[in-house]
Write a protein that holds these residues in place. Structure first.
Motif, PDB file in Angstrom:
ATOM      1  N   LEU A  70       5.153 -41.607  19.900  1.00 45.82           N
ATOM      2  CA  LEU A  70       6.075 -41.551  18.775  1.00 45.82           C
ATOM      3  C   LEU A  70       6.234 -42.920  18.134  1.00 45.82           C
ATOM      4  CD1 LEU A  70       8.248 -40.282  16.984  1.00 45.82           C
ATOM      5  CD2 LEU A  70       9.881 -40.668  18.841  1.00 45.82           C
ATOM      6  N   ALA A  71       6.447 -43.945  18.947  1.00 43.06           N
ATOM      7  CA  ALA A  71       6.610 -45.294  18.411  1.00 43.06           C
ATOM      8  C   ALA A  71       5.350 -45.740  17.677  1.00 43.06           C
ATOM      9  CB  ALA A  71       6.937 -46.268  19.541  1.00 43.06           C
ATOM     10  N   ASN A  72       4.207 -45.434  18.255  1.00 41.45           N
ATOM     11  CA  ASN A  72       2.939 -45.830  17.640  1.00 41.45           C
ATOM     12  C   ASN A  72       2.745 -45.140  16.288  1.00 41.45           C
ATOM     13  OD1 ASN A  72       0.208 -47.080  17.764  1.00 41.45           O
ATOM     14  ND2 ASN A  72      -0.435 -44.942  17.815  1.00 41.45           N
ATOM     15  N   VAL A  73       2.930 -43.795  16.264  1.00 45.05           N
ATOM     16  CA  VAL A  73       2.741 -43.053  15.022  1.00 45.05           C
ATOM     17  C   VAL A  73       3.804 -43.424  13.998  1.00 45.05           C
ATOM     18  CG1 VAL A  73       2.642 -40.751  14.001  1.00 45.05           C
ATOM     19  CG2 VAL A  73       1.602 -41.157  16.216  1.00 45.05           C
ATOM     20  N   ALA A  74       5.057 -43.672  14.457  1.00 41.82           N
ATOM     21  CA  ALA A  74       6.136 -44.026  13.535  1.00 41.82           C
ATOM     22  C   ALA A  74       5.849 -45.354  12.836  1.00 41.82           C
ATOM     23  CB  ALA A  74       7.464 -44.099  14.283  1.00 41.82           C
ATOM     24  N   LEU A  75       5.421 -46.343  13.609  1.00 44.91           N
ATOM     25  CA  LEU A  75       5.109 -47.639  13.017  1.00 44.91           C
ATOM     26  C   LEU A  75       3.916 -47.540  12.075  1.00 44.91           C
ATOM     27  CD1 LEU A  75       5.619 -49.956  16.118  1.00 44.91           C
ATOM     28  CD2 LEU A  75       7.038 -49.865  14.063  1.00 44.91           C
ATOM     29  N   THR A  76       2.891 -46.802  12.523  1.00 45.46           N
ATOM     30  CA  THR A  76       1.712 -46.621  11.675  1.00 45.46           C
ATOM     31  C   THR A  76       2.076 -45.845  10.420  1.00 45.46           C
ATOM     32  OG1 THR A  76       0.310 -46.600  13.640  1.00 45.46           O
ATOM     33  CG2 THR A  76      -0.652 -45.762  11.612  1.00 45.46           C
ATOM     34  N   GLY A  77       2.893 -44.788  10.583  1.00 41.06           N
ATOM     35  CA  GLY A  77       3.326 -44.011   9.436  1.00 41.06           C
ATOM     36  C   GLY A  77       4.125 -44.846   8.457  1.00 41.06           C
ATOM     37  N   GLY A  78       4.982 -45.718   8.976  1.00 36.68           N
ATOM     38  CA  GLY A  78       5.756 -46.588   8.096  1.00 36.68           C
ATOM     39  C   GLY A  78       4.857 -47.506   7.288  1.00 36.68           C
ATOM     40  N   ILE A  79       3.838 -48.038   7.941  1.00 31.24           N
ATOM     41  CA  ILE A  79       2.895 -48.910   7.234  1.00 31.24           C
ATOM     42  C   ILE A  79       2.182 -48.128   6.137  1.00 31.24           C
ATOM     43  CG2 ILE A  79       0.740 -50.209   7.480  1.00 31.24           C
ATOM     44  CD1 ILE A  79       1.720 -50.965  10.317  1.00 31.24           C
ATOM     45  N   GLY A  80       1.798 -46.868   6.448  1.00 33.16           N
ATOM     46  CA  GLY A  80       1.106 -46.055   5.457  1.00 33.16           C
ATOM     47  C   GLY A  80       2.007 -45.619   4.321  1.00 33.16           C
ATOM     48  N   LEU A  81       3.213 -45.148   4.655  1.00 33.16           N
ATOM     49  CA  LEU A  81       4.126 -44.646   3.621  1.00 33.16           C
ATOM     50  C   LEU A  81       4.621 -45.759   2.709  1.00 33.16           C
ATOM     51  CD1 LEU A  81       6.213 -42.119   5.749  1.00 33.16           C
ATOM     52  CD2 LEU A  81       4.510 -41.565   3.999  1.00 33.16           C
ATOM     53  N   ILE A  91      -1.803 -56.093  13.252  1.00 35.38           N
ATOM     54  CA  ILE A  91      -0.751 -56.782  14.003  1.00 35.38           C
ATOM     55  C   ILE A  91       0.034 -55.797  14.857  1.00 35.38           C
ATOM     56  CG2 ILE A  91       1.432 -58.028  13.758  1.00 35.38           C
ATOM     57  CD1 ILE A  91       0.222 -59.379  11.276  1.00 35.38           C
ATOM     58  N   LYS A  92       0.344 -54.619  14.281  1.00 37.91           N
ATOM     59  CA  LYS A  92       1.079 -53.602  15.040  1.00 37.91           C
ATOM     60  C   LYS A  92       0.283 -53.127  16.237  1.00 37.91           C
ATOM     61  CE  LYS A  92       0.570 -49.515  14.651  1.00 37.91           C
ATOM     62  NZ  LYS A  92      -0.121 -48.445  15.441  1.00 37.91           N
ATOM     63  N   GLU A  93      -1.017 -52.910  16.061  1.00 42.21           N
ATOM     64  CA  GLU A  93      -1.858 -52.445  17.160  1.00 42.21           C
ATOM     65  C   GLU A  93      -1.875 -53.441  18.309  1.00 42.21           C
ATOM     66  OE1 GLU A  93      -3.678 -49.537  17.591  1.00 42.21           O
ATOM     67  OE2 GLU A  93      -2.487 -48.838  15.896  1.00 42.21           O
ATOM     68  N   ALA A  94      -1.844 -54.723  17.972  1.00 41.71           N
ATOM     69  CA  ALA A  94      -1.875 -55.752  19.016  1.00 41.71           C
ATOM     70  C   ALA A  94      -0.492 -56.030  19.591  1.00 41.71           C
ATOM     71  CB  ALA A  94      -2.461 -57.042  18.448  1.00 41.71           C
ATOM     72  N   ALA A  95       0.555 -55.767  18.805  1.00 45.65           N
ATOM     73  CA  ALA A  95       1.898 -56.192  19.195  1.00 45.65           C
ATOM     74  C   ALA A  95       2.431 -55.456  20.412  1.00 45.65           C
ATOM     75  CB  ALA A  95       2.859 -56.010  18.020  1.00 45.65           C
ATOM     76  N   ILE A  96       2.219 -54.120  20.476  1.00 49.42           N
ATOM     77  CA  ILE A  96       2.812 -53.343  21.571  1.00 49.42           C
ATOM     78  C   ILE A  96       2.316 -53.812  22.942  1.00 49.42           C
ATOM     79  CG2 ILE A  96       3.002 -51.040  22.593  1.00 49.42           C
ATOM     80  CD1 ILE A  96       3.122 -49.887  19.786  1.00 49.42           C
ATOM     81  N   PRO A  97       0.981 -53.855  23.202  1.00 50.48           N
ATOM     82  CA  PRO A  97       0.549 -54.353  24.515  1.00 50.48           C
ATOM     83  C   PRO A  97       0.883 -55.821  24.728  1.00 50.48           C
ATOM     84  CG  PRO A  97      -1.338 -54.005  23.075  1.00 50.48           C
ATOM     85  CD  PRO A  97      -0.157 -53.391  22.395  1.00 50.48           C
ATOM     86  N   ALA A  98       0.892 -56.618  23.637  1.00 51.13           N
ATOM     87  CA  ALA A  98       1.224 -58.034  23.783  1.00 51.13           C
ATOM     88  C   ALA A  98       2.669 -58.209  24.244  1.00 51.13           C
ATOM     89  CB  ALA A  98       1.002 -58.767  22.457  1.00 51.13           C
ATOM     90  N   VAL A  99       3.573 -57.441  23.675  1.00 54.55           N
ATOM     91  CA  VAL A  99       4.988 -57.527  24.059  1.00 54.55           C
ATOM     92  C   VAL A  99       5.178 -57.122  25.512  1.00 54.55           C
ATOM     93  CG1 VAL A  99       7.257 -56.478  23.680  1.00 54.55           C
ATOM     94  CG2 VAL A  99       5.902 -57.249  21.732  1.00 54.55           C
TER      95      VAL A  99
END
Length: 231
Positions: A70-81, A91-99
């Motif tokens: 959900l978090a992944n799709v929500a962030l990606t969806g926000g970037i798209g919308l 940056i989002k793709e790298a941020a989750i595992p980095a955090v």
């Protein structure tokens, strides 16, 4: 017996609902003649959201995989919308595992290091027996040092995942945000990330488990069946 206690993990269903179906929607149903870019993103988001709510209501517990999806799709969806620049997707793709990796390292300065919750915990190992034997053998300092090495290994696996996520996102997703082509490439990114990122990361985590078990065996003399928690 409550519904919470009878809940069985269903990883294949979790992956299907949280990853595979949203990826299919993004790839096949986001064209102008189907749902459109915005409609496809919203429908893809609804599956992990609905699954997470269902698990929470029925079993009174959060489903980690569903919430992560959900978090992944929500962030990606926000970037798209919002039609943000493509750099934010990478940056989002790298941020989750980095955090997560940074949190693992920071937790070593607290009273409850995450490595103990993830690997060395009573649900997996007979912690009391192991600690008693370590004290008897005067090996507590050596064990803590090797536990720190295991922490670095876990953090390294997340660093690898973050790096590969960034590279893969930059390589696959090249179309402007808010377009059907962008959605299709997002679906491809979700599918490709598992064999190219998740499998190597899983192998690295398994190596960490093996290292920790060898450490316990060497310092305590206990065999594998003696250190596993009784279920």
């Amino acid at each position: 017996m409550s519904s919470t206690s009878t809940h069985k993990p269903r990883p294949m269903v979790d992956l299907l609902v949280s990853i595979a179906i949203p990826a299919f929607i993004l790839m096949k149903l986001s064209g102008d003649e189907q749902l459109g870019a915005s409609g496809g993103l919203m429908l893809a988001l609804s599956f992990p959201l609905g699954w997470g709510i269902f698990e929470l209501i029925k079993y009174r517990k959060f489903n980690f995989i569903a919430l992560l999806g959900l978090a992944n799709v929500a962030l990606t969806g926000g970037i798209g919308l919002l039609e943000l620049d493509l750099k934010w997707l990478a940056i989002k793709e790298a941020a989750i595992p980095a955090v997560i990796g940074i949190a693992v390292l920071i937790s070593t300065f607290t009273s409850k290091p995450l490595i103990k919750a993830m690997v060395f915990n009573p649900a997996v190992m007979d912690v009391d027996k192991i600690m008693q034997r370590l004290q008897e053998n005067n090996c507590m300092a050596a064990f803590e040092k090797r536990l720190m090495n295991a922490t670095y290994m876990v953090a390294g696996s997340f660093a690898f995942s973050a790096t590969m996520n960034y590279i893969l996102a930059k390589w696959i997703v090249t179309s402007p945000t808010g377009t059907p082509e962008f959605n299709e490439q997002l679906g491809e990114l979700s599918l490709y990330s598992y064999p190219m990122i998740a499998v190597p990361s899983m192998l690295m985590m398994m190596a960490t488990f093996y290292y920790l078990w060898r450490t316990i065996r060497d310092l305590t003399g206990l065999k594998l069946e003696e250190v596993l928690a009784n279920q």
